[in-house]
Write a protein that holds these residues in place. Structure first.
Motif, PDB file in Angstrom:
ATOM      1  N   SER A   1       0.819  -1.222   0.000  1.00 33.89           N
ATOM      2  CA  SER A   1       0.000   0.000   0.000  1.00 33.89           C
ATOM      3  C   SER A   1       0.852   1.272   0.000  1.00 33.89           C
ATOM      4  O   SER A   1       0.340   2.390  -0.117  1.00 33.89           O
ATOM      5  CB  SER A   1      -0.928   0.014   1.218  1.00 33.89           C
ATOM      6  OG  SER A   1      -0.171   0.048   2.428  1.00 33.89           O
ATOM      7  N   SER A   2       2.139   1.092   0.117  1.00 34.57           N
ATOM      8  CA  SER A   2       3.058   2.245   0.128  1.00 34.57           C
ATOM      9  C   SER A   2       3.120   2.872  -1.261  1.00 34.57           C
ATOM     10  O   SER A   2       3.106   2.189  -2.294  1.00 34.57           O
ATOM     11  CB  SER A   2       4.452   1.795   0.572  1.00 34.57           C
ATOM     12  OG  SER A   2       5.380   2.846   0.401  1.00 34.57           O
ATOM     13  N   ALA A   3       3.223   4.191  -1.261  1.00 38.60           N
ATOM     14  CA  ALA A   3       3.297   4.932  -2.528  1.00 38.60           C
ATOM     15  C   ALA A   3       4.610   4.678  -3.253  1.00 38.60           C
ATOM     16  O   ALA A   3       4.734   4.971  -4.464  1.00 38.60           O
ATOM     17  CB  ALA A   3       3.121   6.419  -2.262  1.00 38.60           C
TER      18      ALA A   3
ATOM     19  N   GLU B   1       5.835  -4.558  -8.803  1.00 39.53           N
ATOM     20  CA  GLU B   1       6.030  -5.187  -7.494  1.00 39.53           C
ATOM     21  C   GLU B   1       4.702  -5.725  -6.962  1.00 39.53           C
ATOM     22  O   GLU B   1       4.666  -6.793  -6.331  1.00 39.53           O
ATOM     23  CB  GLU B   1       6.629  -4.172  -6.514  1.00 39.53           C
ATOM     24  CG  GLU B   1       8.058  -3.748  -6.880  1.00 39.53           C
ATOM     25  CD  GLU B   1       8.542  -2.589  -6.042  1.00 39.53           C
ATOM     26  OE1 GLU B   1       9.526  -2.771  -5.290  1.00 39.53           O
ATOM     27  OE2 GLU B   1       7.924  -1.506  -6.118  1.00 39.53           O
ATOM     28  N   ARG B   2       3.638  -5.005  -7.225  1.00 42.26           N
ATOM     29  CA  ARG B   2       2.320  -5.468  -6.777  1.00 42.26           C
ATOM     30  C   ARG B   2       1.895  -6.728  -7.547  1.00 42.26           C
ATOM     31  O   ARG B   2       1.276  -7.622  -6.981  1.00 42.26           O
ATOM     32  CB  ARG B   2       1.293  -4.345  -6.916  1.00 42.26           C
ATOM     33  CG  ARG B   2       1.547  -3.197  -5.930  1.00 42.26           C
ATOM     34  CD  ARG B   2       0.425  -2.189  -5.897  1.00 42.26           C
ATOM     35  NE  ARG B   2       0.720  -1.149  -4.909  1.00 42.26           N
ATOM     36  CZ  ARG B   2       0.999   0.125  -5.179  1.00 42.26           C
ATOM     37  NH1 ARG B   2       1.002   0.557  -6.450  1.00 42.26           N
ATOM     38  NH2 ARG B   2       1.262   0.981  -4.205  1.00 42.26           N
TER      39      ARG B   2
ATOM     40  N   SER C   1      -4.250  -5.355 -10.497  1.00 38.79           N
ATOM     41  CA  SER C   1      -4.737  -4.143 -11.181  1.00 38.79           C
ATOM     42  C   SER C   1      -4.121  -2.864 -10.616  1.00 38.79           C
ATOM     43  O   SER C   1      -4.536  -1.760 -10.981  1.00 38.79           O
ATOM     44  CB  SER C   1      -6.260  -4.071 -11.083  1.00 38.79           C
ATOM     45  OG  SER C   1      -6.664  -3.965  -9.722  1.00 38.79           O
ATOM     46  N   ASN C   2      -3.184  -3.043  -9.674  1.00 43.30           N
ATOM     47  CA  ASN C   2      -2.496  -1.888  -9.064  1.00 43.30           C
ATOM     48  C   ASN C   2      -3.487  -0.956  -8.362  1.00 43.30           C
ATOM     49  O   ASN C   2      -3.336   0.261  -8.371  1.00 43.30           O
ATOM     50  CB  ASN C   2      -1.708  -1.117 -10.130  1.00 43.30           C
ATOM     51  CG  ASN C   2      -0.628  -0.244  -9.513  1.00 43.30           C
ATOM     52  OD1 ASN C   2      -0.074  -0.557  -8.460  1.00 43.30           O
ATOM     53  ND2 ASN C   2      -0.326   0.887 -10.160  1.00 43.30           N
TER      54      ASN C   2
ATOM     55  N   ILE D   1      -6.256  -2.567  -1.908  1.00 41.20           N
ATOM     56  CA  ILE D   1      -5.260  -3.159  -0.997  1.00 41.20           C
ATOM     57  C   ILE D   1      -5.472  -2.647   0.425  1.00 41.20           C
ATOM     58  O   ILE D   1      -5.436  -3.413   1.396  1.00 41.20           O
ATOM     59  CB  ILE D   1      -3.836  -2.834  -1.491  1.00 41.20           C
ATOM     60  CG1 ILE D   1      -3.598  -3.474  -2.858  1.00 41.20           C
ATOM     61  CG2 ILE D   1      -2.797  -3.317  -0.475  1.00 41.20           C
ATOM     62  CD1 ILE D   1      -2.309  -3.017  -3.532  1.00 41.20           C
ATOM     63  N   GLN D   2      -5.702  -1.351   0.564  1.00 40.61           N
ATOM     64  CA  GLN D   2      -5.904  -0.757   1.887  1.00 40.61           C
ATOM     65  C   GLN D   2      -7.192  -1.282   2.523  1.00 40.61           C
ATOM     66  O   GLN D   2      -7.245  -1.520   3.735  1.00 40.61           O
ATOM     67  CB  GLN D   2      -5.934   0.769   1.766  1.00 40.61           C
ATOM     68  CG  GLN D   2      -4.582   1.368   1.393  1.00 40.61           C
ATOM     69  CD  GLN D   2      -4.652   2.856   1.131  1.00 40.61           C
ATOM     70  OE1 GLN D   2      -5.722   3.404   0.870  1.00 40.61           O
ATOM     71  NE2 GLN D   2      -3.495   3.535   1.214  1.00 40.61           N
TER      72      GLN D   2
END
Length: 298
Positions: free
Chosen positions: A98-100, A106-107, A205-206, A211-212
């Motif tokens: 969830s990090s910017a 990577e996701r 799907s990024n 995710i959060q």
């Protein structure tokens, strides 16, 4: 008054028969180690012994039930614990993803890790004990969870029922040792498996918001699993307590049965020796009396 020879012989025969019968019974008690070998030995005692044997058989069956139930509950506890660890690892992955600073590639790589976690969760949801599924309700011969891969994303299917498998631990007492899979992990579309399916889609799907959102849902799922672990532990303790009670009851029944049925071997041997001496004395006395003739009275 003169006693007729026939009367004398009949009396001797009866007495010898009685002594012989007594010696035979004493020998049978020593040989078998039991006070009761025939119904006539102790009718009331035999009825009590048969009742105690029936009670012991009932206790032994309950102990077997509890042994089965305990193995199911311990398998469930292990499965729940491992599920909780998988969900915890998945949440940690969500925190990272969830990090910017994390990119789409990577996701997508993380989605493969979630796929692996999903496979492990399904395997644990299909846990078996002795060839029977513990999360299928009463349909213990049916694989509870599967994925329909023909849909995108895959659809969870539950083939168990909603009647948890139970074992009898008392005359009118049962304990649920299996689980209704839907009640434990959620119905298809709203289960912990669907949570990972959706998370995988979000990673692919990024979708950072997805995710959060999964992070909060994972917390809820872990809370549910921890409740299942606690409930299972309580049931295990209950069965352990019942086992201790049954063991005490079994000892009591066995002791009572032994007091009625089992012979005191030392005492039985003494009675046998006494019977043998009585028999020998009766034989000697009878042989002397039966050897008398008219000449002995002249």
């Amino acid at each position: 008054m003169r006693v007729a020879n026939k009367t004398l012989y009949d009396s001797i025969t009866v007495n010898l028969g009685r002594v012989t019968s007594s010696m035979w019974k004493a020998n049978e008690v020593v040989s078998s180690g039991k006070n009761i070998n025939h119904i006539s030995d102790d009718p009331v005692g035999l009825v009590t012994v048969l009742d105690l044997r029936s009670s012991l058989a009932g206790v032994e069956q309950l102990e077997r039930n509890i042994e089965t139930g305990t193995s199911w509950l311990k398998a469930s506890e292990i499965a729940f614990t491992q599920m909780n660890e998988i969900l915890s690892d998945t949440k940690q992955l969500c925190v990272q993803m969830s990090s910017a600073t994390v990119g789409a590639s990577e996701r997508r790589a993380a989605a493969e890790l979630v796929e692996g976690n999903l496979v492990q969760l399904l395997s644990l949801g299909n846990e078996e004990v002795g060839g029977r599924y513990i999360f299928s309700g009463s349909r213990t011969d049916t694989l509870p969870f599967s994925l329909d891969e023909s849909t995108n994303p895959p659809t969870l299917i539950y083939d168990g029922d909603h009647d948890p498998f139970s074992v009898r631990i008392g005359r009118n007492t049962t304990v649920e040792v299996g689980r209704d899979g839907e009640a434990a992990f959620g119905a298809p579309g709203n289960s912990i498996f669907d949570l990972l399916i959706d998370l995988k889609a979000s990673l692919e799907s990024n979708d950072v918001n997805g995710i959060q959102q999964a992070m909060g849902e994972l917390d809820t799922a872990m809370g549910s699993i921890r409740s299942l672990i606690s409930n299972t532990g309580t049931k295990i303790l209950r069965l352990e307590t019942k086992t201790a009670i049954l063991e005490e009851l079994q000892l009591n029944y066995t002791d009572r049965k032994s007091q009625i049925e089992d012979a005191d071997i030392a005492e039985a041997i003494m009675k046998l020796k006494s019977s043998e001496l009585t028999y020998q004395a009766a034989l000697n006395s009878s042989s002397k009396v039966m050897a008398l003739s008219l000449v002995d009275y002249l």
